[in-house]
Each structure stands twice: as C-alpha cells, then as structure tokens.
Design a protein around this motif. Sequence first.
Motif, short mmCIF file in Angstrom:
data_model
loop_
_atom_site.label_atom_id
_atom_site.label_comp_id
_atom_site.label_asym_id
_atom_site.label_seq_id
_atom_site.Cartn_x
_atom_site.Cartn_y
_atom_site.Cartn_z
N HIS A 270 79.93 7.25 46.20
CA HIS A 270 78.81 8.18 46.08
C HIS A 270 78.73 9.12 47.28
O HIS A 270 78.50 10.32 47.13
N LEU A 274 79.00 13.18 47.13
CA LEU A 274 77.99 14.13 47.60
C LEU A 274 78.59 15.10 48.62
O LEU A 274 78.28 16.29 48.60
N GLY A 293 68.47 16.82 38.23
CA GLY A 293 68.59 15.36 38.17
C GLY A 293 68.81 14.86 39.59
O GLY A 293 69.73 14.11 39.89
N GLY A 295 67.25 12.86 41.45
CA GLY A 295 66.98 11.46 41.76
C GLY A 295 66.19 11.34 43.05
O GLY A 295 65.24 12.09 43.30
N ASP A 316 63.77 16.63 38.51
CA ASP A 316 64.07 15.33 37.88
C ASP A 316 62.99 15.01 36.87
O ASP A 316 61.86 15.48 36.96
N VAL A 317 63.36 14.18 35.90
CA VAL A 317 62.42 13.78 34.86
C VAL A 317 61.58 12.59 35.32
O VAL A 317 60.54 12.30 34.76
N SER A 318 62.06 11.91 36.35
CA SER A 318 61.36 10.71 36.80
C SER A 318 60.42 11.03 37.97
O SER A 318 60.85 11.45 39.04
N ALA A 321 61.19 8.83 41.03
CA ALA A 321 62.30 9.28 41.87
C ALA A 321 61.86 10.45 42.74
O ALA A 321 62.22 10.53 43.93
N GLY A 347 60.65 17.93 35.64
CA GLY A 347 61.06 18.62 34.43
C GLY A 347 62.23 17.91 33.77
O GLY A 347 62.89 17.08 34.39
N LEU A 349 65.85 18.33 31.70
CA LEU A 349 66.94 19.31 31.64
C LEU A 349 67.28 19.71 30.21
O LEU A 349 68.17 20.52 29.99
N GLU A 366 76.18 13.17 38.58
CA GLU A 366 76.03 11.90 37.87
C GLU A 366 74.73 11.86 37.05
O GLU A 366 73.96 10.92 37.14
N VAL A 367 74.52 12.89 36.28
CA VAL A 367 73.31 12.99 35.46
C VAL A 367 73.65 13.09 33.98
O VAL A 367 73.02 12.44 33.14
N LEU A 371 72.20 11.48 29.52
CA LEU A 371 71.57 12.20 28.41
C LEU A 371 72.07 11.64 27.08
O LEU A 371 73.24 11.30 26.95
N1 SAH Z 1 71.90 13.24 41.31
C1 SAH Z 1 71.38 12.02 41.90
C2 SAH Z 1 70.82 11.03 40.88
C3 SAH Z 1 71.74 10.57 39.77
S1 SAH Z 1 70.99 9.34 38.74
C4 SAH Z 1 72.44 11.40 42.74
O1 SAH Z 1 73.60 11.72 42.61
O2 SAH Z 1 72.11 10.57 43.57
C5 SAH Z 1 70.53 10.33 37.34
C6 SAH Z 1 69.25 11.09 37.52
O3 SAH Z 1 69.09 11.94 36.40
C7 SAH Z 1 68.01 10.21 37.54
O4 SAH Z 1 67.24 10.51 38.67
C8 SAH Z 1 67.29 10.55 36.25
O5 SAH Z 1 65.87 10.48 36.37
C9 SAH Z 1 67.74 11.95 36.01
N2 SAH Z 1 67.66 12.36 34.62
C10 SAH Z 1 68.11 11.69 33.53
N3 SAH Z 1 67.86 12.39 32.41
C11 SAH Z 1 67.24 13.53 32.80
C12 SAH Z 1 66.71 14.67 32.12
N4 SAH Z 1 66.80 14.77 30.80
N5 SAH Z 1 66.14 15.66 32.83
C13 SAH Z 1 66.06 15.57 34.19
N6 SAH Z 1 66.53 14.53 34.88
C14 SAH Z 1 67.12 13.52 34.21
#
Ligand code: SAH
Length: 470
Positions: A270, A274, A293, A295, A316-318, A321, A347, A349, A366-367, A371
């Motif tokens: 990871h 990055l 996304g 995180g 991010d959707v969470s 996070a 929001g 994606l 890694e997003v 989906l």
């Molecule tokens: N990019 C970060 C996190 C990857 S984990 C990193 O590399 O560390 C995947 C992330 O995608 C999570 O935080 C999750 O909440 C987000 N995610 C998943 N589906 C999503 C969506 N539809 N819209 C926005 N974020 C989303």
Amino acid sequence: MLLTITTTRSPATDLGWLLHKHPDKVQSFDLTFGQAHVFYSEATDERCTAALLLDVDAVGLARQRRNAGNEMLAQYVNDRPYAASSFLSVALSQVFGSALNGSCKLKPELAETPLPLVARLTALPCRRGGERFLRSLFEPLGYAITATRHPLDTSFPEWGESPYFTVELSATIRLAELLSHLYVLVPVLDDEKHYWVSTDEVDKLLRHGDGWLNAHPEKEQIAARYLKRQGKLVKSALGALAVDEATDPDEAAAAQDLAEERLESRVSLHERRLATVLAALQASGAKRVLDLGCGEGKLLRLLAADPQFTEVVGVDVSVRALEIARQRLDRQRLPDNLSGRVKLLHGALTYRDARIEGFDAAAIVEVIEHLDPPRLGAFERVLFGCAKPGVVILTTPNREYNVRFENLPAGKFRHSDHRFEWTRAEFATWCEGVCTAHGYAVRIDPLGDADAEVGTPSQMAVFTREDRTR
Ligand code: SAH
C-alpha cells in the motif's frame, strides 16, 4: 404517447437483440388500457431507433370504471392518450420486460455493456417543479438533457405554458438502467397515477430503483410522488432504502481493510502504491486534485504536504472514514502556507456531483473493486463523462497475483467488500472501453514486485483526456 430509443454504437441494429424486437418488423401488443406498437424508424449499422407508441383507449378506460361520480368529465377529457405517464411504465414492463430486467439470452454481454443511448419522450408532463425538477431527477444519474417546453395552445399564447416538455436524455449507459430510470421517474414527473397504489407499488419501486435510488439526492421526493404520497407506503419504501444504506461497506469492513493490508504487507504494497500514485500526480503537473474514495486519508496527507497541489479534495461515501481522515489531517504538522488546503466531501462516486467537476487530476486508489459491477457504468459516466479531470490515476488489484498470497484461500478476494478483482487483461479491456467512450488515452503500469508468471500484485492506469494529449 411516443418514446424512442436511439443508439449509435455500431452495429446499431444490436438494439433489436436487446429489446427482443426485430428491427424489420412492426409489432402490436394488447394491454389492459389500449395497445402498444413497436417499430423502428431507422435501422442501419450506424444508427438505430426503436419506437414505442402507446395508443391509450381513454373511452374504454372510462367505461371500465364504475362509480365515476363527479370525475366523469375528467375521465373522458384528459391527457392520458398523449402524455407519458405510468401507462408508459406498465408498457415498458410488458413489452420490454427482458430488457428492463437486463437479460438478453442470445447476447448477454450486450446487456452488460454501456451503450451510447438517447431516449426521446415527445410529451413528458413535468408537473410541480418543471424543468428544474426534471433536471434534478436525471442529471445526478449522468444524463445530458435537452428539454423544450410547449405552450398550452399555440393559437392562444396568452394562456401561457403547459406542463408538457419534449425531452431528450443522453448517456452512455446499459439499456436496462435507462429503462429502469424511465420506469420510475416518468410517473414521478407526471405526479398522477391511473391506478390505486398498493404495497405492490413499494416492491416495484424498490426493484426498479435497485442500485441507484438509495443514494439519489431526490429519493424522498421520488418515493413520495411515486407512491402518491401514501404516508405509510412512503415510510416503508424509505425504510427499506435506509436498510440498504446501513450496510455501509466500510462500517462492516473496517477490520477487513487491515486484513487486506496485512495480506499485502509482504510487499508493503500500500505504501508503495501511494508513493507511485503521488509521483504520477506530480508528474502530470496537476494543481487541483481529487482523491476519490479517499478512505482514511493516507494519500490526502501526502498531497497536503506538497506545495504543487493548490487544492486537494477528498471524497468518500463513508462518514466514518471521513471523520478519521479529518482527525489525521488536523494532526499533521504543516507550515502555515500549506495547512487548510484539503477539503473533504461526503459523496458517492456513482452519482453526478458538480462539486468534483473541473479538476486537473483525480486519484482513485483501490476503490473501483468496491463498486457493484452493475454500477460501474454509472461510475464511468460520473467520472469520465461528467467530472472529466484532465488526468485520472486509478489502481486496482491484479487478481492473477492472488495465488502468491499464502494466507488467501483459492478463489477468495483480498477484502470481503471487494465485489470483483480483475486480471490484467480484464483491467486493460475495461480501460480501453472507457477511453473509447469518453475520449481518453491510457497507459497501464505494473505496481509492486513483478512475478514472472502472474505479474505484479497491483496495477495502475493513467488516463489522459484526449484534448491534453495533443
Ligand atoms: N483510497 C483509499 C481507500 C481505499 S478503500 C486508500 O487507498 O487508502 C475503498 C474506499 O472507497 C473506502 O473508503 C470506501 O468507503 C470508498 N467507497 C466505496 N464505494 C464508494 C462509492 N460508491 N463512492 C465513494 N466512495 C466509495
């Protein structure tokens, strides 16, 4: 009432396979409220248009109804024969049922493929809210819209505007998605229903709204209007949607993130990922960047520390996070001139969002594998079709490498919330599709230490918008 659907993806007559209606034939179907006719006004390799014409028998309908009371006149004099309404939804489900459900026995891959589609409704009533409401329903789903309003009567301009519009909706989208959007949203715009709503209607709303209604910004309005403001039904529909929402992939999978990191730690993947993404963003010359996304904000912290980036936005959707990301960013010690440049947005994606339009670059690390596959088309439209960053840097696992993770049982994904993991060839095919559909060029780089047989653990695509490659 007329609906036409046009595609320009060659061979365009494939539309006939998807609709299960042969382009050379005119076919008619008896429905309880009249007749539906399907025919093609053009059918060439380059362009194909299927038409659904509804002939609503208003007199027959009035006769079917007893106890008409003082609504007598309205039963004979109304817009049902001409304007798109819930009759259209019934016809879609009866005449184009397989297409609406996304099945195509002979060409299943076609049903899964986003196609350039234009739906044209010649008379769509947009009651209570007009064009603004029309746009608020379809724009978040990624459609480009043209709407022409019609006067009540051209001979009497002083009578003013009617609620009817000729509307064209264009998107690169799966046909089943387009039909589901029309199925639910046409009656919502019409805001009338020709039959009594019952609990069945809640099921239909949830079934046809699956995958897109839950996070739609207008979901309350949609449910209220679709269910004719029957309080109990609306509550039950919104309740069911909220259950979906509660299964926030992250909430349940927070521990899984850690497990995935541990699994990959042999190559401390990871961190390297990055660093590679950061280097690619720096090399692109971008100033205003998105981390989609984001995180808990690991990449955001790296971006925050580099003065090249004048504006950094994480999405991010969470909510959970994002809260953690905020805390970590606040703890980061940065020179005064650099602090406070990172904005966080809540929001999804898969919904068009004006807040992410017009950026130089976007990272999506890694997003994508989180989906649901049927929502990938929406994600592509939102990112490459609407937000259109100059450069998009996207990483995803290489599934072929999974056999090298000793602790990962065969056939399992690296994270319990991964909906899929691609091989190198699958990723390349997806990338090429995106480029063709949205005008980008792509380069795919390996990520991590290469294994002669199965490649690297992760893969990174760098998309460049075509107007920037010239
Ligand atoms: N990019 C970060 C996190 C990857 S984990 C990193 O590399 O560390 C995947 C992330 O995608 C999570 O935080 C999750 O909440 C987000 N995610 C998943 N589906 C999503 C969506 N539809 N819209 C926005 N974020 C989303």
